[in-house]
Scaffold this active site. Structure first.
Site, PDB file in Angstrom:
ATOM      1  N   GLU A 119       0.832  -1.197   0.000  1.00  0.00           N
ATOM      2  CA  GLU A 119       0.000   0.000   0.000  1.00  0.00           C
ATOM      3  C   GLU A 119       0.869   1.251   0.000  1.00  0.00           C
ATOM      4  O   GLU A 119       1.921   1.300   0.636  1.00  0.00           O
ATOM      5  CB  GLU A 119      -0.920  -0.014   1.222  1.00  0.00           C
ATOM      6  CG  GLU A 119      -1.920  -1.157   1.129  1.00  0.00           C
ATOM      7  CD  GLU A 119      -3.037  -1.088   2.152  1.00  0.00           C
ATOM      8  OE1 GLU A 119      -4.201  -1.231   1.757  1.00  0.00           O
ATOM      9  OE2 GLU A 119      -2.749  -0.894   3.343  1.00  0.00           O
ATOM     10  N   CYS A 132       3.373   8.577   1.082  1.00  0.00           N
ATOM     11  CA  CYS A 132       3.854   7.667   2.124  1.00  0.00           C
ATOM     12  C   CYS A 132       4.170   6.324   1.459  1.00  0.00           C
ATOM     13  O   CYS A 132       3.283   5.658   0.937  1.00  0.00           O
ATOM     14  CB  CYS A 132       2.755   7.539   3.189  1.00  0.00           C
ATOM     15  SG  CYS A 132       3.202   6.428   4.513  1.00  0.00           S
ATOM     16  N   CYS A 139       6.318  -6.819   7.934  1.00  0.00           N
ATOM     17  CA  CYS A 139       7.392  -6.283   8.778  1.00  0.00           C
ATOM     18  C   CYS A 139       7.874  -7.405   9.695  1.00  0.00           C
ATOM     19  O   CYS A 139       7.078  -8.236  10.128  1.00  0.00           O
ATOM     20  CB  CYS A 139       6.867  -5.103   9.599  1.00  0.00           C
ATOM     21  SG  CYS A 139       8.165  -4.167  10.443  1.00  0.00           S
ATOM     22  N   CYS A 143       5.391  -4.172  16.604  1.00  0.00           N
ATOM     23  CA  CYS A 143       4.944  -3.099  17.499  1.00  0.00           C
ATOM     24  C   CYS A 143       3.443  -3.308  17.773  1.00  0.00           C
ATOM     25  O   CYS A 143       2.681  -3.558  16.840  1.00  0.00           O
ATOM     26  CB  CYS A 143       5.200  -1.738  16.860  1.00  0.00           C
ATOM     27  SG  CYS A 143       6.940  -1.531  16.394  1.00  0.00           S
ATOM     28  N   CYS A 146       0.553  -1.413  15.771  1.00  0.00           N
ATOM     29  CA  CYS A 146       0.685  -1.247  14.315  1.00  0.00           C
ATOM     30  C   CYS A 146       0.088  -2.436  13.563  1.00  0.00           C
ATOM     31  O   CYS A 146       0.435  -3.591  13.824  1.00  0.00           O
ATOM     32  CB  CYS A 146       2.162  -1.081  13.963  1.00  0.00           C
ATOM     33  SG  CYS A 146       2.452  -0.996  12.193  1.00  0.00           S
ATOM     34  N   GLU A 205      10.000  -1.792   7.909  1.00  0.00           N
ATOM     35  CA  GLU A 205      11.046  -1.037   8.608  1.00  0.00           C
ATOM     36  C   GLU A 205      12.156  -0.743   7.584  1.00  0.00           C
ATOM     37  O   GLU A 205      12.917  -1.650   7.205  1.00  0.00           O
ATOM     38  CB  GLU A 205      11.570  -1.867   9.794  1.00  0.00           C
ATOM     39  CG  GLU A 205      12.839  -1.353  10.436  1.00  0.00           C
ATOM     40  CD  GLU A 205      12.842   0.149  10.743  1.00  0.00           C
ATOM     41  OE1 GLU A 205      11.961   0.624  11.474  1.00  0.00           O
ATOM     42  OE2 GLU A 205      13.730   0.851  10.236  1.00  0.00           O
ATOM     43  N   SER A 258      10.303   6.622  15.623  1.00  0.00           N
ATOM     44  CA  SER A 258       9.070   6.172  16.273  1.00  0.00           C
ATOM     45  C   SER A 258       9.394   5.914  17.738  1.00  0.00           C
ATOM     46  O   SER A 258       9.793   4.812  18.103  1.00  0.00           O
ATOM     47  CB  SER A 258       8.585   4.877  15.613  1.00  0.00           C
ATOM     48  OG  SER A 258       8.187   5.146  14.305  1.00  0.00           O
ATOM     49  N   HIS A 260       7.422   6.804  20.943  1.00  0.00           N
ATOM     50  CA  HIS A 260       6.194   6.240  21.541  1.00  0.00           C
ATOM     51  C   HIS A 260       6.226   5.941  23.038  1.00  0.00           C
ATOM     52  O   HIS A 260       5.184   5.629  23.621  1.00  0.00           O
ATOM     53  CB  HIS A 260       5.729   4.979  20.811  1.00  0.00           C
ATOM     54  CG  HIS A 260       5.612   5.131  19.338  1.00  0.00           C
ATOM     55  ND1 HIS A 260       5.001   6.195  18.743  1.00  0.00           N
ATOM     56  CD2 HIS A 260       6.058   4.351  18.307  1.00  0.00           C
ATOM     57  CE1 HIS A 260       5.061   6.070  17.424  1.00  0.00           C
ATOM     58  NE2 HIS A 260       5.701   4.971  17.138  1.00  0.00           N
ATOM     59  N   ASN A 335      -4.594   5.254  15.508  1.00  0.00           N
ATOM     60  CA  ASN A 335      -5.589   4.839  14.527  1.00  0.00           C
ATOM     61  C   ASN A 335      -5.910   3.376  14.752  1.00  0.00           C
ATOM     62  O   ASN A 335      -5.034   2.518  14.607  1.00  0.00           O
ATOM     63  CB  ASN A 335      -5.046   5.036  13.112  1.00  0.00           C
ATOM     64  CG  ASN A 335      -4.872   6.506  12.789  1.00  0.00           C
ATOM     65  OD1 ASN A 335      -5.796   7.298  12.927  1.00  0.00           O
ATOM     66  ND2 ASN A 335      -3.666   6.892  12.394  1.00  0.00           N
ATOM     67  N   CYS A 378      -1.861   6.376   9.485  1.00  0.00           N
ATOM     68  CA  CYS A 378      -0.634   5.786  10.035  1.00  0.00           C
ATOM     69  C   CYS A 378      -0.937   4.455  10.708  1.00  0.00           C
ATOM     70  O   CYS A 378      -1.845   4.384  11.542  1.00  0.00           O
ATOM     71  CB  CYS A 378      -0.046   6.653  11.132  1.00  0.00           C
ATOM     72  SG  CYS A 378       0.407   8.279  10.637  1.00  0.00           S
TER      73      CYS A 378
HETATM   74  N1  SAH Z   1       8.667   1.004  10.426  1.00  0.00           N
HETATM   75  C1  SAH Z   1       8.861   2.394  10.452  1.00  0.00           C
HETATM   76  C2  SAH Z   1       8.029   3.157   9.454  1.00  0.00           C
HETATM   77  C3  SAH Z   1       6.578   2.763   9.283  1.00  0.00           C
HETATM   78  S1  SAH Z   1       5.439   3.142  10.551  1.00  0.00           S
HETATM   79  C4  SAH Z   1       8.616   2.931  11.836  1.00  0.00           C
HETATM   80  O1  SAH Z   1       8.102   2.195  12.665  1.00  0.00           O
HETATM   81  O2  SAH Z   1       8.974   4.069  12.074  1.00  0.00           O
HETATM   82  C5  SAH Z   1       5.060   4.874  10.385  1.00  0.00           C
HETATM   83  C6  SAH Z   1       4.592   5.543  11.693  1.00  0.00           C
HETATM   84  O3  SAH Z   1       3.242   5.183  12.037  1.00  0.00           O
HETATM   85  C7  SAH Z   1       5.438   5.116  12.879  1.00  0.00           C
HETATM   86  O4  SAH Z   1       5.742   6.195  13.700  1.00  0.00           O
HETATM   87  C8  SAH Z   1       4.513   4.165  13.578  1.00  0.00           C
HETATM   88  O5  SAH Z   1       4.906   4.011  14.884  1.00  0.00           O
HETATM   89  C9  SAH Z   1       3.178   4.839  13.399  1.00  0.00           C
HETATM   90  N2  SAH Z   1       2.043   3.954  13.656  1.00  0.00           N
HETATM   91  C10 SAH Z   1       2.011   2.617  13.546  1.00  0.00           C
HETATM   92  N3  SAH Z   1       0.781   2.146  13.867  1.00  0.00           N
HETATM   93  C11 SAH Z   1       0.022   3.205  14.188  1.00  0.00           C
HETATM   94  C12 SAH Z   1      -1.346   3.360  14.547  1.00  0.00           C
HETATM   95  N4  SAH Z   1      -2.163   2.324  14.627  1.00  0.00           N
HETATM   96  N5  SAH Z   1      -1.808   4.607  14.787  1.00  0.00           N
HETATM   97  C13 SAH Z   1      -0.998   5.671  14.647  1.00  0.00           C
HETATM   98  N6  SAH Z   1       0.297   5.589  14.285  1.00  0.00           N
HETATM   99  C14 SAH Z   1       0.810   4.370  14.058  1.00  0.00           C
HETATM  100 FE1  SF4 Z   2       7.084  -2.422  11.625  1.00  0.00          FE
HETATM  101 FE2  SF4 Z   2       7.084   0.292  11.936  1.00  0.00          FE
HETATM  102 FE3  SF4 Z   2       4.825  -1.152  12.238  1.00  0.00          FE
HETATM  103 FE4  SF4 Z   2       6.753  -1.334  14.069  1.00  0.00          FE
HETATM  104  S1  SF4 Z   2       5.562   0.511  13.555  1.00  0.00           S
HETATM  105  S2  SF4 Z   2       5.603  -3.072  13.185  1.00  0.00           S
HETATM  106  S3  SF4 Z   2       8.575  -1.192  12.789  1.00  0.00           S
HETATM  107  S4  SF4 Z   2       6.004  -0.936  10.355  1.00  0.00           S
END
Ligand code: SAH
Ligand code: SF4
Length: 398
Positions: A119, A132, A139, A143, A146, A205, A258, A260, A335, A378
């Site tokens: 996507e 984006c 991945c 996390c 995510c 990632e 990221s 958090h 989200n 996101c």
């Molecule tokens: N893997 C990389 C890039 C992709 S994630 C990383 O983790 O940085 C892009 C961003 O969206 C990251 O900051 C991630 O932590 C955030 N993200 C992931 N799941 C989310 C969610 N459900 N709601 C809001 N942000 C989220």
């Molecule tokens: Fe992978 Fe980034 Fe999602 Fe973590 S937040 S599972 S590193 S895509």
């Protein structure tokens, strides 16, 4: 649609012809391939520059369109190479103008492998348009907040597939010469390009697919190609510390982290890579990021999870620990996705948290969720591509 494999009746399909992927090669690699197909040495530089211009400035996806290249050379190119643009499986437009594509890639160098889906999301704003981009299918990390993290890694995307997302989006948005802006969408005002910024914040990632991502970033920033400023390209990482300095040195792009959580105990849970590279090591790598200055700040992303990481004490600790690092803070309302274990913090709580961050001198820190109605926000990205078992892969390979 999931990738449905029916290997029962045709165990030895005729192998599709192997051709080399052209997108993603650098100039020297294109040059040596041209030598191999018999072009005279004195033409190599010029032909390489012409091809480069067709691919990245004019956005052509067919050798026939390369009209300043002789017909027989075009035919030889088409035999040897594929301009491996993705196929568009779906395109969705949100009520807020956010656009999400499901792109399908077939690897021309392994044509018998099943295609993969990723996507890519376009977020238009009045003064910019941000794309984006995904770096992996799935991945390896997990996390907890995510959605992508629930999809096992299928494979890394190649450099050409990463840059192919940018080319395909630009084509759909009418960004190439002669292109037309979509009637159903919003694009930035004025005569600017639709895609002005790229964030590596899609699936995967990026620092776990280092070489391909680096190549793709260099292609996006190439002054004779896509020509995006390095200041308008941001790579987001969950914290792969050993590659942070390297990506800065080798590409000069902007960095997002990221984060958090402000305590290792909690971050170990939310962003499990923290067990390998804890917060102190991550922040040390940030302090040393090449070119860091007030004009080139690191963005710290912080997802707002109700009752988990959203207390005022957490906010205070956040600004304390970032003291001395040229930084922006991006608070992302969580989200939700089907099956997610978290809830988004209440708006009041987000405001209280943001007040602390604001008072410490960070401007407008809350990121408005975009494209939630089409599941493009996101952390909501995920495709149905699945990792095949070894048996299935062997069967496909014939
Ligand atoms: N893997 C990389 C890039 C992709 S994630 C990383 O983790 O940085 C892009 C961003 O969206 C990251 O900051 C991630 O932590 C955030 N993200 C992931 N799941 C989310 C969610 N459900 N709601 C809001 N942000 C989220
Ligand atoms: Fe992978 Fe980034 Fe999602 Fe973590 S937040 S599972 S590193 S895509």
């Amino acid at each position: 649609m999931s990738v449905a494999l029916d290997i029962s009746h045709d165990r030895h399909p005729a192998p599709a012809p192997k051709r080399q992927a052209l997108l993603g090669l650098d100039r020297a690699e294109i040059g040596s391939a041209l030598t191999e197909i018999g072009l005279p040495e004195k033409q190599i530089r010029m032909r390489t520059a012409q091809i480069w211009n067709w691919l990245y400035v004019n956005g052509v996806s067919d050798f026939e369109a390369m009209t300043n290249i002789a017909k027989d050379v075009r035919a030889r190119l088409a035999e040897r190479f594929v301009i491996q643009r993705p196929e568009i499986v779906t395109e969705q437009v949100s009520t807020d103008g956010t656009r999400k594509w499901l792109f399908r890639f077939t690897d021309p160098e392994n044509p018998n492998q099943p295609p993969v889906d990723v996507e890519t999301v376009y977020i238009p704003e009045s003064d910019r348009g941000t794309l984006c981009v995904s770096s992996q299918v799935g991945c390896t990390l997990t996390c907890t907040f995510c959605h992508t993290g629930t999809q096992k890694l299928v494979r890394n995307l190649t450099a050409g597939e990463i840059v192919g997302q940018v080319l395909m989006a630009r084509e759909r948005l009418g960004d190439f010469p002669g292109g037309e802006r979509p009637k159903d969408g919003i694009t930035p005002k004025g005569g600017t390009r639709a895609v002005t910024n790229v964030v590596m914040m899609g699936m995967g990632e990026p620092l776990y697919n280092y070489e391909n991502v680096k190549r793709a970033l260099l292609l996006m920033a190439d002054g004779e190609g896509i020509s995006l400023s390095r200041r308008r390209i941001t790579l987001s990482t969950s914290g792969v510390v050993p590659f942070i300095d390297k990506i800065g040195e080798e590409t000069g792009v902007m960095l997002a982290i990221s984060l958090h959580a402000v305590r290792d105990e909690l971050r170990n849970e939310l962003v499990p890579i923290n067990k390998k590279w804890p917060i102190a090591e991550l922040l040390e790598a940030c302090r040393n990021y090449p070119g860091l200055s007030n004009a080139k700040r690191i963005t710290f992303e912080y997802v707002m999870l109700k009752g988990v990481n959203d207390s005022v004490a957490d906010a205070r600790e956040l600004v304390r620990m970032l003291d001395g690092i040229p930084a922006k803070i991006n608070l992302i309302p969580f989200n939700p996705w089907p099956g997610s274990e978290h809830e988004c913090s209440d708006w009041e709580q987000i405001e209280k948290f943001a007040d602390v961050v604001n008072l410490a001198g960070y401007a407008s820190p809350v990121r408005t969720p975009r494209g939630r109605d089409i599941f493009a926000a996101c952390g909501q990205l995920k495709s149905e591509s699945e990792r095949l078992s070894k048996k299935e892969r062997d069967a496909l390979a014939g």
